[in-house]
Design an enzyme around this catalytic site. Sequence first.
Site, PDB file in Angstrom:
ATOM      1  CD  GLU A   1      27.134  48.156  16.399  1.00  0.00           C
ATOM      2  OE1 GLU A   1      27.811  48.228  15.291  1.00  0.00           O
ATOM      3  OE2 GLU A   1      27.760  46.425  16.844  1.00  0.00           O
TER       4      GLU A   1
ATOM      5  CB  CYS B   1      26.064  55.510  11.428  1.00  0.00           C
ATOM      6  SG  CYS B   1      25.315  54.662  10.633  1.00  0.00           S
TER       7      CYS B   1
ATOM      8  CB  CYS C   1      17.204  42.262   6.346  1.00  0.00           C
ATOM      9  SG  CYS C   1      16.266  43.771   6.384  1.00  0.00           S
TER      10      CYS C   1
ATOM     11  CB  CYS D   1      16.814  45.639  13.725  1.00  0.00           C
ATOM     12  SG  CYS D   1      15.079  46.269  12.576  1.00  0.00           S
TER      13      CYS D   1
ATOM     14  CB  CYS E   1      24.453  48.727  11.328  1.00  0.00           C
ATOM     15  SG  CYS E   1      23.266  47.925  10.857  1.00  0.00           S
TER      16      CYS E   1
ATOM     17  CB  CYS F   1      21.046  43.895   8.607  1.00  0.00           C
ATOM     18  SG  CYS F   1      20.771  44.413   9.553  1.00  0.00           S
TER      19      CYS F   1
END
Length: 386
Positions: A102, A121, A132, A128, A365, A135
């Site tokens: 994205e 952005c 976290c 990832c 995100c 997220c």
Amino acid sequence: MTMTPNSSTQPKTDLLALTLPQLQQWLKERGEAPFRAKQLFNWLYRQLENDFSAMSNLPLSLRERLAEEACIGPTIIRSELHSKDDRTRKILLELSDGKLVESVLMLYPPIGDSSSRATVCVSSQAGCAYGCTFCATGQMGFDRHLSAGEIVAQVLFFARELRKEPWTAAGLPGTAAIDHITNIVLMGMGEPLHNYTNVLQALRILNSSDGFNLGARHMTVSTVGLVPAIRKLSQENLQVNLAISLHAPTDELRSQTMPVNRKYPLSELMAACKDYIASTRRQVTFEYVLLSGVNDTMEYGQKLAELLAPLKQFAHVNCIPVNVTTASYQTPGPDAIRAFRNILFEHGISNSVRAERGDDIAAACGQLRTRFENSRKKTELPVVTP
Ligand code: SAH
Ligand code: SF4
């Protein structure tokens, strides 16, 4: 350097992954004149051209060769969404191996003396590795690093869009339209300092005065807190802004929401920030996602102020009301946000609050990809190629 297969099975070179000296070398190796590299850079980053056949000052033979042996980043846009006020635009970019990332364009009207801004952005990884808990990207797990060309391509996509159709803030007639990208933030999917080499390469390419010429001070790298990489970045002699995803002022709380804290606890992270400030003399932004009832209490506000006090005017806190991606967290109301910020102000800690935007297009995100992948299970969306 990214290689994508072509019809003759020879991998294509993504030109967006190359610095100017690397492009000169690439041409030289093929018996082409190295001065063509500057012309190509001009086409790619000033004219924003993405079709070799339109590069009219290059000999036809070179244009044909480029079409055969090179490409200009990934170009397949799987989905593009604009928020109702058109200030937030989000794309889902498909990479050569089918992975989806994205990128978001955020448009800001002029405030006071400062002119309009257009911030991209950018994603640095597909998925990832850091998990976290608040997220959406973190919940996907890690797929792979993006190449420098795949990072640069995200910026160029929106640059072309704005060039074609400059933006003027609705309701502000008479203000100059904005037709170029003014800032980039590495706050999309992924952890930029985990993909250190490619991210730095992309920033240097975008910074090049022969090409896109975006000042390093207009670039922000946001990190979950990878201590050795922060120390390395401080030695790069690149004036980029550093943002640290802090999100909790105690090890106990931070380790609960950010597993990386077990590897790099707050004492090590704060020491690295202190040294970063000492060697760069630059302010560091501390991002603090506000999770209602979890990290936004008066007690944690007090602890946050104490943690940052030694950094004095070199610390700035950006309070970010959480964009809800799982049922486990809630966004605090305006009173709670104000009370939290007041504690920081009372301790002389400069701070701001990030205005929520693009809620109607899943702006946090990872949210768009998650939504897209869920919907793809039912129907295929059309492919849009610019
Ligand atoms: N991996 C890097 C950069 C990408 S995330 C980092 O963590 O800093 C960019 C920012 O968005 C980080 O501060 C991150 O903590 C924040 N973020 C993640 N999920 C969010 C959510 N649901 N709502 C608001 N901010 C979020
Ligand atoms: Fe990764 Fe950043 Fe999301 Fe944490 S907040 S999981 S580091 S993208």
